[in-house]
Design a protein around this motif. Structure first.
Motif, PDB file in Angstrom:
ATOM      1  N   PRO A   1     -11.017 -76.427  41.565  1.00 13.81           N
ATOM      2  CA  PRO A   1      -9.887 -76.943  42.615  1.00 13.81           C
ATOM      3  C   PRO A   1      -8.581 -75.955  42.662  1.00 13.81           C
ATOM      4  O   PRO A   1      -8.611 -75.074  41.945  1.00 13.81           O
ATOM      5  N   SER A   2      -8.236 -76.243  43.943  1.00 15.95           N
ATOM      6  CA  SER A   2      -7.250 -75.399  44.225  1.00 15.95           C
ATOM      7  C   SER A   2      -5.794 -76.084  44.320  1.00 15.95           C
ATOM      8  O   SER A   2      -5.873 -77.417  44.563  1.00 15.95           O
ATOM      9  N   PHE A   3      -4.744 -75.470  43.972  1.00 15.96           N
ATOM     10  CA  PHE A   3      -3.680 -76.262  43.867  1.00 15.96           C
ATOM     11  C   PHE A   3      -2.534 -75.418  44.494  1.00 15.96           C
ATOM     12  O   PHE A   3      -2.457 -74.209  44.466  1.00 15.96           O
ATOM     13  N   TYR A   4      -1.257 -75.839  45.040  1.00 11.73           N
ATOM     14  CA  TYR A   4      -0.526 -75.000  45.820  1.00 11.73           C
ATOM     15  C   TYR A   4       0.562 -74.811  44.610  1.00 11.73           C
ATOM     16  O   TYR A   4       1.438 -75.595  43.972  1.00 11.73           O
ATOM     17  N   GLY A   5       0.748 -73.469  43.978  1.00 16.19           N
ATOM     18  CA  GLY A   5       1.760 -73.188  43.315  1.00 16.19           C
ATOM     19  C   GLY A   5       1.792 -71.588  43.266  1.00 16.19           C
ATOM     20  O   GLY A   5       0.879 -70.886  43.985  1.00 16.19           O
ATOM     21  N   CYS A   6       2.817 -70.977  42.666  1.00 15.81           N
ATOM     22  CA  CYS A   6       3.087 -69.652  42.790  1.00 15.81           C
ATOM     23  C   CYS A   6       3.052 -69.160  44.180  1.00 15.81           C
ATOM     24  O   CYS A   6       2.674 -67.858  44.644  1.00 15.81           O
ATOM     25  N   SER A   7       3.479 -70.042  45.428  1.00 10.02           N
ATOM     26  CA  SER A   7       3.764 -70.056  46.451  1.00 10.02           C
ATOM     27  C   SER A   7       2.285 -69.507  47.306  1.00 10.02           C
ATOM     28  O   SER A   7       2.214 -68.868  48.416  1.00 10.02           O
ATOM     29  N   ARG A   8       1.202 -70.003  46.710  1.00 12.11           N
ATOM     30  CA  ARG A   8      -0.183 -69.897  47.481  1.00 12.11           C
ATOM     31  C   ARG A   8      -0.787 -70.919  46.887  1.00 12.11           C
ATOM     32  O   ARG A   8      -0.596 -71.454  46.036  1.00 12.11           O
ATOM     33  N   TRP A   9      -2.126 -71.029  47.492  1.00  9.46           N
ATOM     34  CA  TRP A   9      -3.198 -71.773  47.005  1.00  9.46           C
ATOM     35  C   TRP A   9      -3.844 -71.090  45.845  1.00  9.46           C
ATOM     36  O   TRP A   9      -4.250 -69.958  45.982  1.00  9.46           O
ATOM     37  N   SER A  10      -3.892 -71.292  44.610  1.00 12.86           N
ATOM     38  CA  SER A  10      -4.248 -71.101  43.412  1.00 12.86           C
ATOM     39  C   SER A  10      -5.227 -71.782  42.797  1.00 12.86           C
ATOM     40  O   SER A  10      -5.131 -73.189  42.877  1.00 12.86           O
ATOM     41  N   SER A  11      -6.296 -71.215  42.208  1.00 11.88           N
ATOM     42  CA  SER A  11      -7.181 -71.948  40.961  1.00 11.88           C
ATOM     43  C   SER A  11      -6.581 -72.471  39.751  1.00 11.88           C
ATOM     44  O   SER A  11      -5.517 -71.861  39.549  1.00 11.88           O
ATOM     45  N   ALA A  12      -7.102 -73.287  39.063  1.00  8.78           N
ATOM     46  CA  ALA A  12      -6.360 -73.423  37.884  1.00  8.78           C
ATOM     47  C   ALA A  12      -7.462 -74.064  36.968  1.00  8.78           C
ATOM     48  O   ALA A  12      -8.665 -74.627  37.455  1.00  8.78           O
ATOM     49  N   ILE A  13      -7.279 -73.885  35.469  1.00  7.99           N
ATOM     50  CA  ILE A  13      -7.909 -74.467  34.646  1.00  7.99           C
ATOM     51  C   ILE A  13      -7.001 -75.206  33.613  1.00  7.99           C
ATOM     52  O   ILE A  13      -6.083 -74.855  33.261  1.00  7.99           O
ATOM     53  N   GLU A  14      -7.812 -76.234  33.099  1.00  6.46           N
ATOM     54  CA  GLU A  14      -6.815 -77.181  32.034  1.00  6.46           C
ATOM     55  C   GLU A  14      -7.712 -76.905  30.504  1.00  6.46           C
ATOM     56  O   GLU A  14      -8.425 -77.116  30.659  1.00  6.46           O
ATOM     57  N   ILE A  15      -6.628 -76.422  29.692  1.00  5.64           N
ATOM     58  CA  ILE A  15      -6.932 -76.504  28.266  1.00  5.64           C
ATOM     59  C   ILE A  15      -6.578 -77.789  27.622  1.00  5.64           C
ATOM     60  O   ILE A  15      -5.317 -77.931  27.637  1.00  5.64           O
ATOM     61  N   PRO A  16      -7.266 -78.609  27.158  1.00  9.27           N
ATOM     62  CA  PRO A  16      -6.990 -79.781  26.700  1.00  9.27           C
ATOM     63  C   PRO A  16      -6.122 -79.651  25.292  1.00  9.27           C
ATOM     64  O   PRO A  16      -6.289 -78.889  24.666  1.00  9.27           O
ATOM     65  N   GLU A  17      -5.275 -80.681  25.217  1.00 16.03           N
ATOM     66  CA  GLU A  17      -4.425 -80.797  24.203  1.00 16.03           C
ATOM     67  C   GLU A  17      -4.510 -82.272  23.323  1.00 16.03           C
ATOM     68  O   GLU A  17      -4.751 -83.073  24.033  1.00 16.03           O
ATOM     69  N   GLU A  18      -5.030 -82.124  22.139  1.00 14.86           N
ATOM     70  CA  GLU A  18      -5.001 -83.438  21.272  1.00 14.86           C
ATOM     71  C   GLU A  18      -3.793 -84.112  21.408  1.00 14.86           C
ATOM     72  O   GLU A  18      -2.949 -83.590  21.060  1.00 14.86           O
ATOM     73  N   GLY A  19      -3.810 -85.638  21.415  1.00 17.26           N
ATOM     74  CA  GLY A  19      -2.853 -86.198  21.376  1.00 17.26           C
ATOM     75  C   GLY A  19      -2.030 -86.756  22.444  1.00 17.26           C
ATOM     76  O   GLY A  19      -1.237 -87.260  22.695  1.00 17.26           O
ATOM     77  N   MET A  20      -2.618 -86.179  23.896  1.00 11.69           N
ATOM     78  CA  MET A  20      -2.080 -86.362  24.963  1.00 11.69           C
ATOM     79  C   MET A  20      -2.814 -87.185  26.137  1.00 11.69           C
ATOM     80  O   MET A  20      -3.036 -86.983  27.261  1.00 11.69           O
ATOM     81  N   ASP A  21      -3.370 -88.342  25.474  1.00 11.56           N
ATOM     82  CA  ASP A  21      -4.106 -89.416  26.259  1.00 11.56           C
ATOM     83  C   ASP A  21      -3.421 -89.584  27.388  1.00 11.56           C
ATOM     84  O   ASP A  21      -3.869 -90.188  28.269  1.00 11.56           O
ATOM     85  N   ASP A  22      -1.795 -89.755  27.021  1.00 11.54           N
ATOM     86  CA  ASP A  22      -1.156 -90.428  28.288  1.00 11.54           C
ATOM     87  C   ASP A  22      -1.238 -89.513  29.582  1.00 11.54           C
ATOM     88  O   ASP A  22      -0.777 -89.973  30.674  1.00 11.54           O
ATOM     89  N   PHE A  23      -1.716 -88.352  29.562  1.00 10.97           N
ATOM     90  CA  PHE A  23      -1.716 -87.467  30.619  1.00 10.97           C
ATOM     91  C   PHE A  23      -3.114 -87.634  31.410  1.00 10.97           C
ATOM     92  O   PHE A  23      -3.414 -86.945  32.449  1.00 10.97           O
ATOM     93  N   GLU A  24      -3.871 -88.553  30.816  1.00  8.82           N
ATOM     94  CA  GLU A  24      -5.302 -88.859  31.395  1.00  8.82           C
ATOM     95  C   GLU A  24      -5.523 -90.165  31.940  1.00  8.82           C
ATOM     96  O   GLU A  24      -4.723 -91.080  31.468  1.00  8.82           O
ATOM     97  N   VAL A  25      -6.354 -90.565  32.804  1.00 13.38           N
ATOM     98  CA  VAL A  25      -6.522 -91.889  33.273  1.00 13.38           C
ATOM     99  C   VAL A  25      -7.277 -92.624  32.153  1.00 13.38           C
ATOM    100  O   VAL A  25      -8.097 -92.114  31.352  1.00 13.38           O
TER     101      VAL A  25
END
Length: 372
Positions: free
Chosen positions: A95-119
Motif C-alpha cells: 500500500p502507498s501512503f502520502y508522507g515525506c511529501s510524496r507517495w511512499s510505500s510502508a511496512i508495519e512492524i507489530p508491537e505486542e500490547g498495542m491491540d488498541d491500534f488494531e480493528v
C-alpha cells in the motif's frame, strides 16, 4: 523522450514485475523483525531499498530477482522506497501512503500490547471524507472526519478534536497511518474515552494572496492556517455535524509541524480551545533553525500569569519519542513550564520521529479529554 523520462518508464515497467515467491508476497516481516524484500528487475544495474532513511543494497539472483533482508526494525510504521538505477519509486506490491511529501510505500512492524491500534470486535465508528469551501484558498478542500459508533442513530451533540498532521503529510495521515478510528473505537468501547468526533484537515494552505500557511514555527507563520481553521474548518464542522460549540468541548492536537500549530493556535486562542496536545514538536529545539525558545514571548502570560493560564486549559499535554532528536529539548521546556507552575502533562515513548509514537500520543491524550 528525454533520457530521464526513459529511465522512469523503465523503472515503472520493472517494478510492476513484482512476483509471488515460495514464502509468500514480499515484503515480509520475519520473526526477528527483519524485513525481506524482493523485486524482479532484469535490466537494472543496481537496486536498493530505502527503509526509514537506511539504504540496503539488493543482490541479484535467479530469475532476475533482487533480494535483501534488512537489519531488525523497531516496532511501528516505517516508510520505504525502492531505488532502481538511482530512481526512487513506491513499491506497487505494498500500500502507498502520502508522507515525506510524496507517495511512499510502508511496512508495519507489530508491537505486542498495542491491540488498541488494531480493528477489534467492538462497535465501529466511521471515517468520512467531506469537502468544505475555504475562504483562505477560495476553493473546495477536503476534510476527514471520524464519527463514533452510534453517531447516526443518536441525537446528542459530541465534543470534537481537531487533529493536525506533520510536514510532508496531509489530512489523510492521522486517519490512515495514524489509525485514529481504531484507537478511538477501542478506547470508547472500553469506557476509557468519551465518544468524540475527530476532524483531520490539510494544513498545507496557500492563501489566495500567495501566502503559505503550513509551517513556520512562529506565531506569524501560523496565521494563514489559523485563519483557515478558525474561519472555515470549525464553522463547517459546527454547521454540518452535531458537535458541542463551547470551548471546553473543543481540543486541538498534532504531531511535529501540527504540534507547533496546536501549541500556538491552541494556547493563544483559549476562547476557542480548552484542550491542547503537542506531539514531537521541533520548535523547542532538535531541528535546524530552532533555538532559544522563549515561552513567555510565544505564549504571553504562560509564566507571568500562570494562574490565569492554568484556569483556561482543562488538558495541556506534551509528548515525544525517546529516540527523537527533539526529546531533550521537549523535556527541558516542560521542566521550565513545571518549575513556573504550569499544569502540563508529559510523556515519552520508545521510538524516533514516527507514527508509533504519535499513535501512543493520541491514545493517551484522548483518555484525558472532556471528562467531567
Amino acid at each position: 523522450m528525454r533520457k530521464s523520462g526513459m529511465v522512469l518508464a523503465a523503472v515503472f515497467t520493472t517494478v510492476c514485475c513484482m512476483k509471488m515467491t515460495a514464502q509468500g508476497m514480499l515484503p515480509k516481516v520475519l520473526g526477528d523483525n527483519k524485513v525481506e524484500f524482493a523485486v524482479r528487475a532484469p535490466e537494472a544495474q543496481k537496486v536498493q531499498v530505502d527503509l526509514g532513511g537506511t539504504k540496503y543494497d539488493m543482490t541479484k539472483g535467479d530469475g532476475d530477482t533482487w533480494r535483501v533482508t534488512t537489519n531488525p526494525q523497531v516496532p511501528g510504521f516505517h516508510y520505504y522506497s525502492l531505488i532502481i538505477d538511482g530512481v526512487s519509486v513506491a513499491d506497487p506490491a505494498s500500500p502507498s501512503f502520502y508522507g515525506c511529501s510524496r507517495w511512499s510505500s510502508a511496512i508495519e512492524i507489530p508491537e505486542e500490547g498495542m491491540d488498541d491500534f488494531e480493528v477489534q470486535a467492538v462497535p465501529h465508528g466511521e471515517v468520512r471524507t467531506v469537502h468544505y469551501f475555504s475562504d483562505v484558498e477560495k476553493k473546495w478542500r477536503p476534510l476527514m472526519v471520524y464519527t463514533p459508533a452510534g453517531y447516526d442513530e443518536s441525537r446528542k451533540d459530541y465534543p470534537v478534536v481537531y487533529i493536525q498532521h506533520g510536514g510532508g503529510e496531509d489530512h489523510r495521515g492521522w486517519m490512515e497511518q495514524g489509525r485514529t478510528a481504531q484507537i478511538m473505537d477501542n478506547l470508547i468501547a472500553k469506557g476509557k474515552a468519551v465518544p468524540m468526533i475527530v476532524v483531520s484537515s490539510n494544513s498545507n494552505v496557500r492563501s489566495s494572496s500567495g501566502g503559505f500557511g503550513g509551517g513556520g514555527y512562529s506565531w506569524q507563520g501560523m496565521q494563514t492556517f489559523r485563519s483557515e481553521l478558525l474561519e472555515s474548518v470549525i464553522p463547517f464542522v459546527e454547521k454540518n455535524y452535531r458537535v458541542k460549540k463551547d470551548r471546553k468541548s473543543r481540543a486541538m492536537c498534532g504531531l511535529s509541524m501540527g504540534g507547533g500549530q496546536s501549541f500556538y493556535i491552541g494556547l493563544r486562542d483559549p476562547e476557542v480551545f480548552a484542550n491542547v496536545g503537542v506531539f514531537s514538536t521541533g520548535m523547542f529545539g532538535g531541528i535546524r533553525g530552532a533555538s532559544n525558545f522563549d515561552l513567555e514571548k510565544e505564549v504571553p502570560g504562560m509564566l507571568t500569569d500562570t494562574k490565569t493560564f492554568n484556569k483556561q486549559f482543562d488538558v495541556f499535554f506534551v509528548s515525544c519519542g525517546e529516540q527523537d532528536p527533539r526529546i531533550e529539548y521537549n523535556r527541558i521546556i516542560v521542566k521550565t513550564m513545571c518549575d513556573g507552575g504550569v499544569k502540563v502533562k508529559f510523556n515519552s515513548y520508545p521510538g524516533d520521529h514516527e507514527w508509533q509514537v504519535w499513535r501512543k500520543s493520541l491514545h493517551e491524550f484522548a483518555q484525558y479529554l472532556f471528562k467531567e
